[in-house]
Motif scaffolding. Structure first.
Motif, PDB file in Angstrom:
ATOM      1  N   GLY A   1      26.778 -30.019  13.264  1.00 57.65           N
ATOM      2  CA  GLY A   1      27.465 -30.627  11.845  1.00 57.65           C
ATOM      3  C   GLY A   1      27.675 -30.736  10.974  1.00 57.65           C
ATOM      4  N   VAL A   2      26.146 -31.048  10.360  1.00 56.28           N
ATOM      5  CA  VAL A   2      25.913 -30.997   9.218  1.00 56.28           C
ATOM      6  C   VAL A   2      25.804 -29.689   8.698  1.00 56.28           C
ATOM      7  N   LEU A   3      26.153 -29.513   7.279  1.00 51.22           N
ATOM      8  CA  LEU A   3      26.324 -28.095   6.492  1.00 51.22           C
ATOM      9  C   LEU A   3      25.127 -27.859   4.816  1.00 51.22           C
ATOM     10  N   LEU A   4      24.516 -27.439   5.201  1.00 48.94           N
ATOM     11  CA  LEU A   4      23.498 -27.566   4.091  1.00 48.94           C
ATOM     12  C   LEU A   4      23.351 -26.440   3.442  1.00 48.94           C
ATOM     13  N   ARG A   5      23.078 -26.245   2.214  1.00 47.81           N
ATOM     14  CA  ARG A   5      22.689 -24.543   1.210  1.00 47.81           C
ATOM     15  C   ARG A   5      21.293 -25.074   1.329  1.00 47.81           C
ATOM     16  N   SER A   6      20.749 -23.456   1.188  1.00 40.93           N
ATOM     17  CA  SER A   6      19.268 -23.480   0.382  1.00 40.93           C
ATOM     18  C   SER A   6      19.120 -22.018  -0.281  1.00 40.93           C
ATOM     19  N   ARG A   7      18.537 -22.178  -1.460  1.00 38.09           N
ATOM     20  CA  ARG A   7      18.129 -20.586  -2.075  1.00 38.09           C
ATOM     21  C   ARG A   7      16.457 -20.010  -2.162  1.00 38.09           C
ATOM     22  N   VAL A   8      17.253 -18.613  -1.788  1.00 37.64           N
ATOM     23  CA  VAL A   8      15.965 -17.442  -1.975  1.00 37.64           C
ATOM     24  C   VAL A   8      16.166 -16.264  -2.565  1.00 37.64           C
ATOM     25  N   VAL A   9      14.957 -15.745  -2.690  1.00 30.70           N
ATOM     26  CA  VAL A   9      15.269 -14.198  -3.499  1.00 30.70           C
ATOM     27  C   VAL A   9      14.017 -13.992  -2.902  1.00 30.70           C
ATOM     28  N   ALA A  10      14.439 -12.521  -2.702  1.00 28.37           N
ATOM     29  CA  ALA A  10      13.434 -11.384  -2.238  1.00 28.37           C
ATOM     30  C   ALA A  10      13.419  -9.861  -3.211  1.00 28.37           C
ATOM     31  N   ALA A  11      12.758  -9.667  -4.167  1.00 23.29           N
ATOM     32  CA  ALA A  11      13.233  -8.527  -4.590  1.00 23.29           C
ATOM     33  C   ALA A  11      11.855  -7.389  -4.208  1.00 23.29           C
ATOM     34  N   ILE A  12      12.627  -5.984  -4.509  1.00 23.89           N
ATOM     35  CA  ILE A  12      11.184  -5.083  -4.548  1.00 23.89           C
ATOM     36  C   ILE A  12      11.376  -4.309  -5.652  1.00 23.89           C
ATOM     37  N   GLY A  13       9.828  -4.027  -6.070  1.00 23.44           N
ATOM     38  CA  GLY A  13      10.415  -3.130  -7.558  1.00 23.44           C
ATOM     39  C   GLY A  13       8.393  -2.874  -7.743  1.00 23.44           C
TER      40      GLY A  13
ATOM     41  N   ALA B   1       0.867  -0.965  -0.323  1.00 21.45           N
ATOM     42  CA  ALA B   1       0.400   0.024  -0.241  1.00 21.45           C
ATOM     43  C   ALA B   1       1.161   0.936   0.146  1.00 21.45           C
ATOM     44  N   THR B   2       0.319   2.537  -0.877  1.00 20.58           N
ATOM     45  CA  THR B   2       1.282   3.510  -1.084  1.00 20.58           C
ATOM     46  C   THR B   2       1.157   4.468   0.220  1.00 20.58           C
ATOM     47  N   ALA B   3       1.985   5.194   1.100  1.00 18.71           N
ATOM     48  CA  ALA B   3       1.505   5.938   1.794  1.00 18.71           C
ATOM     49  C   ALA B   3       1.524   7.932   1.140  1.00 18.71           C
ATOM     50  N   THR B   4       1.016   8.526   1.600  1.00 20.70           N
ATOM     51  CA  THR B   4       1.061  10.180   1.090  1.00 20.70           C
ATOM     52  C   THR B   4       2.471  10.200   0.378  1.00 20.70           C
ATOM     53  N   GLY B   5       2.689  10.547  -0.674  1.00 21.32           N
ATOM     54  CA  GLY B   5       4.213  10.705  -1.141  1.00 21.32           C
ATOM     55  C   GLY B   5       4.713   9.283  -1.698  1.00 21.32           C
ATOM     56  N   THR B   6       4.692   8.413  -1.839  1.00 16.67           N
ATOM     57  CA  THR B   6       5.098   7.405  -1.858  1.00 16.67           C
ATOM     58  C   THR B   6       5.188   6.895  -3.221  1.00 16.67           C
ATOM     59  N   ALA B   7       6.250   6.164  -3.679  1.00 12.20           N
ATOM     60  CA  ALA B   7       5.347   5.444  -4.597  1.00 12.20           C
ATOM     61  C   ALA B   7       4.968   4.033  -4.801  1.00 12.20           C
ATOM     62  N   ALA B   8       4.172   3.168  -5.150  1.00  9.16           N
ATOM     63  CA  ALA B   8       3.866   1.917  -4.611  1.00  9.16           C
ATOM     64  C   ALA B   8       4.522   1.002  -5.275  1.00  9.16           C
ATOM     65  N   SER B   9       4.460  -0.220  -4.635  1.00 10.64           N
ATOM     66  CA  SER B   9       5.759  -0.946  -4.732  1.00 10.64           C
ATOM     67  C   SER B   9       5.227  -2.284  -4.814  1.00 10.64           C
ATOM     68  N   SER B  10       6.009  -3.296  -4.961  1.00  9.80           N
ATOM     69  CA  SER B  10       5.072  -4.237  -4.709  1.00  9.80           C
ATOM     70  C   SER B  10       6.844  -4.994  -4.901  1.00  9.80           C
ATOM     71  N   VAL B  11       6.554  -6.475  -3.766  1.00  7.68           N
ATOM     72  CA  VAL B  11       7.444  -7.412  -3.422  1.00  7.68           C
ATOM     73  C   VAL B  11       7.596  -8.479  -3.604  1.00  7.68           C
ATOM     74  N   VAL B  12       8.400  -9.153  -4.278  1.00  7.56           N
ATOM     75  CA  VAL B  12       8.358 -10.780  -4.567  1.00  7.56           C
ATOM     76  C   VAL B  12       9.234 -12.022  -3.638  1.00  7.56           C
ATOM     77  N   VAL B  13       9.020 -12.803  -3.183  1.00 13.35           N
ATOM     78  CA  VAL B  13       9.475 -14.021  -2.434  1.00 13.35           C
ATOM     79  C   VAL B  13       9.720 -15.233  -3.107  1.00 13.35           C
ATOM     80  N   ALA B  14      10.758 -15.688  -3.490  1.00 14.17           N
ATOM     81  CA  ALA B  14      10.529 -17.074  -4.399  1.00 14.17           C
ATOM     82  C   ALA B  14      11.823 -18.090  -3.537  1.00 14.17           C
ATOM     83  N   LEU B  15      11.540 -19.246  -3.930  1.00 13.77           N
ATOM     84  CA  LEU B  15      11.996 -20.465  -2.327  1.00 13.77           C
ATOM     85  C   LEU B  15      12.554 -20.931  -4.366  1.00 13.77           C
ATOM     86  N   HIS B  16      13.496 -21.429  -4.095  1.00 15.50           N
ATOM     87  CA  HIS B  16      13.882 -22.082  -5.633  1.00 15.50           C
ATOM     88  C   HIS B  16      13.324 -23.747  -5.466  1.00 15.50           C
ATOM     89  N   ASP B  17      13.053 -24.531  -5.867  1.00 19.18           N
ATOM     90  CA  ASP B  17      12.318 -25.465  -6.092  1.00 19.18           C
ATOM     91  C   ASP B  17      12.570 -27.113  -5.230  1.00 19.18           C
TER      92      ASP B  17
END
Length: 103
Positions: free
Chosen positions: A66-78, A21-37
């Protein structure tokens, strides 16, 4: 791949687009969050007091010491204008990335 949801109940997905949602005087934006399959559980979302709450577990299984794992998540504002186009392009490119490390 996108569908609108106005439900106040919990929902899960591999990617989510939230229009801010926009506040007075600010540009509208969207956020995307994705988790790698290949990694993690689904993204859980809910609307609480007018705010979107987004959470995801990075790993599907319980970790042992002691176990090492990796994960991929991306988040972006546009920009909110035509957000499904830029967000879809970003999510598609993210999903097509090869594994980070050979196992």
């Amino acid at each position: 791949p996108w569908r609108a949801s106005t439900s106040d109940g919990p929902a899960t997905a591999r990617a989510i687009l939230v229009r801010r949602a926009t506040a007075t005087g600010t540009a509208a934006s969207s956020v995307v969050v994705a988790l790698h399959d290949e990694h993690g559980d689904a993204i859980a979302t809910r609307i609480e007091d007018g705010h979107a709450r987004i959470a995801c577990r990075l790993f599907r299984e319980t970790l042992e010491k002691g176990v090492l794992l990796r994960s991929r998540v991306v988040a972006a504002i546009g920009p909110a204008d035509d957000d499904t186009t830029w967000a879809s392009r970003l999510v598609d490119r993210f999903a097509a990335l090869p594994p980070m490390l050979d196992t």
